[in-house]
Design a protein around this motif. Structure first.
Motif, PDB file in Angstrom:
ATOM      1  N   ILE A 119       0.828  -1.215   0.000  1.00 25.31           N
ATOM      2  CA  ILE A 119       0.000   0.000   0.000  1.00 25.31           C
ATOM      3  C   ILE A 119       0.857   1.258   0.000  1.00 25.31           C
ATOM      4  O   ILE A 119       0.540   2.245  -0.683  1.00 25.31           O
ATOM      5  CB  ILE A 119      -0.953  -0.015   1.210  1.00 25.31           C
ATOM      6  CG1 ILE A 119      -1.846  -1.260   1.182  1.00 25.31           C
ATOM      7  CG2 ILE A 119      -1.810   1.242   1.228  1.00 25.31           C
ATOM      8  CD1 ILE A 119      -2.713  -1.366  -0.036  1.00 25.31           C
ATOM      9  N   ASN A 120       1.940   1.248   0.766  1.00 24.96           N
ATOM     10  CA  ASN A 120       2.782   2.450   0.890  1.00 24.96           C
ATOM     11  C   ASN A 120       3.426   2.851  -0.433  1.00 24.96           C
ATOM     12  O   ASN A 120       3.941   3.956  -0.567  1.00 24.96           O
ATOM     13  CB  ASN A 120       3.871   2.213   1.945  1.00 24.96           C
ATOM     14  CG  ASN A 120       3.279   1.971   3.322  1.00 24.96           C
ATOM     15  OD1 ASN A 120       2.218   2.510   3.654  1.00 24.96           O
ATOM     16  ND2 ASN A 120       3.952   1.159   4.134  1.00 24.96           N
ATOM     17  N   GLN A 121       3.390   1.962  -1.400  1.00 29.63           N
ATOM     18  CA  GLN A 121       4.012   2.235  -2.693  1.00 29.63           C
ATOM     19  C   GLN A 121       3.112   3.095  -3.580  1.00 29.63           C
ATOM     20  O   GLN A 121       3.571   3.664  -4.564  1.00 29.63           O
ATOM     21  CB  GLN A 121       4.327   0.896  -3.368  1.00 29.63           C
ATOM     22  CG  GLN A 121       5.215   0.982  -4.585  1.00 29.63           C
ATOM     23  CD  GLN A 121       5.636  -0.398  -5.056  1.00 29.63           C
ATOM     24  OE1 GLN A 121       6.014  -1.243  -4.246  1.00 29.63           O
ATOM     25  NE2 GLN A 121       5.556  -0.625  -6.356  1.00 29.63           N
ATOM     26  N   TYR A 122       1.816   3.205  -3.208  1.00 32.02           N
ATOM     27  CA  TYR A 122       0.856   3.914  -4.054  1.00 32.02           C
ATOM     28  C   TYR A 122       0.133   4.975  -3.223  1.00 32.02           C
ATOM     29  O   TYR A 122      -0.660   4.644  -2.333  1.00 32.02           O
ATOM     30  CB  TYR A 122      -0.153   2.938  -4.662  1.00 32.02           C
ATOM     31  CG  TYR A 122       0.482   1.911  -5.566  1.00 32.02           C
ATOM     32  CD1 TYR A 122       0.710   2.183  -6.910  1.00 32.02           C
ATOM     33  CD2 TYR A 122       0.876   0.668  -5.057  1.00 32.02           C
ATOM     34  CE1 TYR A 122       1.310   1.236  -7.739  1.00 32.02           C
ATOM     35  CE2 TYR A 122       1.465  -0.283  -5.882  1.00 32.02           C
ATOM     36  CZ  TYR A 122       1.691   0.014  -7.215  1.00 32.02           C
ATOM     37  OH  TYR A 122       2.274  -0.913  -8.030  1.00 32.02           O
ATOM     38  N   GLU A 123       0.411   6.248  -3.525  1.00 31.61           N
ATOM     39  CA  GLU A 123      -0.194   7.350  -2.771  1.00 31.61           C
ATOM     40  C   GLU A 123      -1.705   7.384  -2.963  1.00 31.61           C
ATOM     41  O   GLU A 123      -2.453   7.698  -2.037  1.00 31.61           O
ATOM     42  CB  GLU A 123       0.431   8.673  -3.225  1.00 31.61           C
ATOM     43  CG  GLU A 123      -0.081   9.887  -2.454  1.00 31.61           C
ATOM     44  CD  GLU A 123       0.577  11.172  -2.915  1.00 31.61           C
ATOM     45  OE1 GLU A 123       0.176  12.235  -2.426  1.00 31.61           O
ATOM     46  OE2 GLU A 123       1.494  11.099  -3.760  1.00 31.61           O
ATOM     47  N   GLU A 124      -2.174   7.022  -4.170  1.00 32.02           N
ATOM     48  CA  GLU A 124      -3.617   7.043  -4.439  1.00 32.02           C
ATOM     49  C   GLU A 124      -4.377   6.061  -3.560  1.00 32.02           C
ATOM     50  O   GLU A 124      -5.514   6.310  -3.173  1.00 32.02           O
ATOM     51  CB  GLU A 124      -3.889   6.733  -5.917  1.00 32.02           C
ATOM     52  CG  GLU A 124      -3.328   7.758  -6.889  1.00 32.02           C
ATOM     53  CD  GLU A 124      -1.925   7.377  -7.356  1.00 32.02           C
ATOM     54  OE1 GLU A 124      -1.233   6.663  -6.587  1.00 32.02           O
ATOM     55  OE2 GLU A 124      -1.524   7.806  -8.450  1.00 32.02           O
TER      56      GLU A 124
END
Length: 862
Positions: A119-124
């Protein structure tokens, strides 16, 4: 394909002849646009043949033949071709989705994390927060969704770069099921009556328990009764009582009460107290036991193929550069690993990692521990129950090494062990440990000594020989075990002949023990041989305990045969026992024609003939026929006839039935001196929130199947298990922390039963009674003719029964086929979007002839 044409000019000149007319020239100019679009369209007008507009409902939603209606569907969800779960998923329409159904599955952030998304890899994704329908297809590049509507399966794929580094087979704790609160009892009843000496025996074993949340409480007890002509006796024994709980954060299990230690490092013993131990099966298969770490370097995006004994055990794709594979499943105890790196340009690298293992070995970086505090517990009247503390630890180091250690402490005994194990590559696997112990015996004498143990395992694949285990243990004269110091009596002091009645002579301690297990395969055509044996020597006597067994087995055209020999000699009895056996078996079906075998596939029968030559010239011969009957092969039988040279003939007949409510069996046997009738019964009773359910014996972990109202539904792959008259069944055994697929056998559904989804998957924790729930529409199958104002309800109108949610569509002449209808209810009929295009119809068929497979009746729409 939609193609746009623009006609500029068409000039046609005709010339007539005596026989025909034909065009001389055709000038055709076409302009074709470059915008091309393919689309399959179903024209609902085809259904209106012979019907007026008022006789047809609004069919616009069916114009596209591949799209499906949005809504909640119960589907099997798999991620990157690995099954995740079966649950209800909300699907919405998404015009730009690359899915034939036109539907998009709605998942929240927690579910995406469960899929392994970083999750932390995608700001959206972080911004989406509490959204129940995150558009992951737009956020995660190269992700896909494919909904197989006819199979109710959803396949979602994500690129490897978007995932966390998770091991194969990992099931997140969020999916683990603590099970239901329940109370159960297993019973095991057996007995016999001998008509000759009027003797009788009855035994009843009870294993009971109840689960409350993640806590599990267990008790085992037994009752025995024995009688003969002159006397009788009976006794009730409480075997053990304990509570256990899985501690997920530390991957361990806590046990309070009566239990037994494992024998990984020290000899096993029973105790009453507290035990905290690491839980092996909480880890995925790819992290259990020992397997070597595979390292290499890839030049390009390469495929790494790992084989063992000719079988592919893992295949992964790796990026350029160094790679590490540390999640190999533990397969065979021995067998070299064949590593092949297949590069994008077609080149290959190949190398061998020799592999052998022993039970004590741990995977690199993995730690296994056990801590016990309590009182030694023994059933021997010559042993006391001293307070004891034991701790053990094993850890996997790099380079194929494992280190292990342990200690045992009590008032009269203190010991410490240190050991090292290693995979020596092509030379096999070896472990070595040494134990030092200080002991105080029953006569208050003190001793100290050491014991050294050596274990070895190796598989010679090329020759077919496997050293499963070669071991030797040497103990000095002053070395004793914890079990030795618990004895409160030393008999036959100074004697060189130990007394059998006192179980163990402390004056003759163990000296050396050698054990071996070797097998060799000659291939499928020539069979295999095995050698097993051990020998124990003692201080203070030249007598030895010796056990040896050797055998050969092979098969030919469904005929199986084996030869075996065994030798036993005890230090306590100055005599040996040598036996030779031969055995041959073949399927009885082979004696019949192929047509008969095809017709009777449910029955399987085997003929077995054997002979045994024992000590003192005793020779026996036996022939038996055994097999299974009934559709589920849950009725077993056996007929045998034998002869012993000093006791004349003997024989027996037995039968056993494995049913939904338990197992029962009976047998009759006879010889020259005895005629005996035996019987047995086993099963379980489970009390839960929905009542009481009877079934087969419940193992450590089990599953309650709930299909309310659907009786006699069979459960696939579980012999004899089917739902009771209320629709409940017990699946007696399940795998803890693993996906357990519970499938209902559709061939066993009754005429009045409809089940939308017949497969559930559950992941129980160890000791849990999990529940797999299925929704069944149990009711009448009916062909209903609907009309309004004297005219049939419009074609393709939607019909839903309000209570059971049974639904269907109207065919011609107002007829609709519905299943699972209750005897009384209301039908909601819809054929358009406005308020005048629907109606409700109450019905009552309780007085109809419900024995018919399909009930037919007419209703008028209000």
């Amino acid at each position: 394909m939609t193609t746009h044409f623009k006609i500029h000019q068409i000039n046609i000149t005709y010339v007539k002849s005596k026989y025909f007319t034909y065009p001389v020239s055709v000038v055709l100019s076409l302009f074709i646009t470059t915008n091309l679009h393919a689309e399959q369209v179903f024209n609902p007008a085809f259904l209106s043949d012979g019907l007026s507009g008022s006789q047809i409902s609004d069919l616009s939603k069916f114009e596209n033949t591949t799209h499906q209606l949005p809504g909640i569907y119960r589907v099997e969800v798999s991620v990157n071709n690995e099954f995740m779960f079966t649950q209800d998923v909300n699907f919405i329409e998404k015009p730009d989705i690359n899915d034939p159904t036109g539907l998009f599955p709605c998942f929240n952030l927690k579910t995406l994390e469960q899929f392994g998304i970083n999750i932390n890899q995608y700001e959206e994704l972080t911004i989406a927060g509490n959204s129940t329908c995150i558009d992951f297809l737009s956020i995660i590049e190269d992700s896909t969704s494919n909904f197989q509507f006819d199979k109710q399966k959803l396949s979602v794929t994500f690129p490897q770069i978007s995932l966390k580094n998770q091991v194969r087979g990992y099931i997140p704790p969020e999916q683990w099921d603590n099970g239901i609160s329940s109370l159960f009892t297993n019973y095991n009843l057996s007995g016999y009556n001998n008509s000759n000496d009027k003797s009788q025996s009855i035994f009843l074993g009870l294993d009971s328990g109840f689960n409350l949340g993640s806590w599990q409480f267990r008790n085992s007890s037994s009752f025995s009764y024995n009688s003969n002509k002159n006397s009788s006796s009976k006794s009730w024994t409480n075997l053990n009582t304990y509570a256990q709980k899985t501690l997920v954060p530390i991957s361990s299990q806590l046990t309070i009460g009566d239990s037994s230690s494992n024998n990984d490092i020290f000899d096993s013993f029973s105790f009453r107290g507290v035990q905290l131990s690491s839980l092996d099966n909480i880890y995925p298969d790819s992290l259990q036991g020992y397997a070597p770490t595979v390292r290499g370097i890839a030049k390009t995006n390469a495929k790494v193929v790992i084989k063992q004994n000719g079988n592919i055990v893992q295949q992964v794709t790796v990026p350029p550069g160094p790679f590490t594979i540390n999640d190999l499943n533990q397969t065979n105890t021995s067998g070299d690993l064949d590593i092949t790196i297949e590069e994008n340009d077609g080149t290959k690298q190949r190398y061998i990692i020799p592999y052998s293992t022993l039970p004590i070995f741990q995977r690199e970086g993995r730690t296994k521990y056990n801590v016990i505090a309590g009182r030694f517990r023994s059933g021997h009247k010559f042993q006391e129950n001293p307070t004891i503390v034991q701790s053990t630890l094993a850890h996997g180091l790099g380079g194929g090494f494992s280190i292990y250690s342990g200690t045992q402490l009590s008032d009269r005994y203190q010991s410490f062990l240190l050991g090292l194990g290693s995979n020596l590559g092509q030379y096999g696997a070896v472990s070595f440990d040494i134990t030092h112990a200080n002991s105080t015996l029953a006569d208050n004498s003190t001793h100290d000594g050491q014991s050294v143990r050596f274990l070895y395992a190796k598989s010679l694949i090329n020759t077919g020989t496997t050293f499963r285990l070669l071991g030797y243990r040497y103990s000095t004269r002053g070395f004793y075990t914890l079990n030795d110091t618990a004895y409160n009596k030393m008999s036959d002091s100074g004697s060189t002949n130990p007394s059998i009645t006192d179980y163990y002579n402390l004056n003759n301690t163990k000296k050396g023990r050698f054990e071996a297990n070797i097998s060799h395969s000659f291939g499928k055509k020539y069979g295999s041989i095995y050698l097993s044996g051990n020998q124990q020597t003692f201080w203070g006597t030249k007598n030895k305990n010796t056990w040896f067994q050797a055998g050969y087995a092979n098969s030919w055209n469904d005929f199986n045969f084996s030869l075996a020999a065994s030798y036993v000699r005890s230090s306590e009895v100055d005599q040996s026992d040598t036996q030779f056996t031969a055995n041959v078996s073949f399927p009885l079906d082979k004696l019949f024609s192929k047509a008969y075998r095809d017709k009777n596939q449910r029955s399987r029968s085997y003929v077995t003939a054997s002979t045994n030559q024992g000590p003192h010239g005793n020779t026996s011969y036996n022939t038996s026929i055994n097999g299974t009957l009934l559709e589920d092969r849950n009725l077993s039988y056996s007929l045998s006839q034998g002869y012993i040279n000093d006791r004349d003939s003997n024989g027996s007949v037995s039968v056993g039935y494995q049913g939904g409510y338990g197992n029962v069996g009976a047998s009759y046997s006879y010889d020259k001196d005895n005629n005996q009738f035996s019987y047995n019964a086993s099963g379980s009773a489970l009390v839960h929130a929905n009542g009481i359910t009877f079934g087969q014996v419940i193992s450590d972990t089990a599953i309650l199947v709930k299909v309310p109202g659907a009786k006699n539904i069979k459960i696939e792959n579980y012999t004899g298990v089917k739902t009771d008259w209320r629709g409940y069944a017990i699946v007696p055994y399940a795998s803890a922390y693993r996906q357990n697929r519970i499938a209902l056998d559709t061939n066993s559904f009754g005429d009045n039963v409809e089940i939308n989804n017949n497969v559930e998957n559950v992941v129980p924790i160890q000791g849990a009674i999990s529940r797999a729930t299925f929704t069944a529409n149990v009711g009448v199958r009916a062909l209903v003719t609907l009309s309004k104002n004297g005219e049939f309800i419009p074609y393709a109108s939607s019909v839903i029964e309000t209570e059971s949610s049974s639904q269907g569509f109207v065919a011609d002449e107002g007829r609709v086929y519905l299943t699972g209808l209750p005897h009384k209810g209301t039908l909601n009929v819809t054929w358009g979007s406005d308020s005048n295009s629907s109606c409700s119809i109450p019905y009552d068929i309780s007085e109809a002839d419900l024995s018919q497979s399909i009930i037919q009746f007419e209703l008028e729409c209000e």
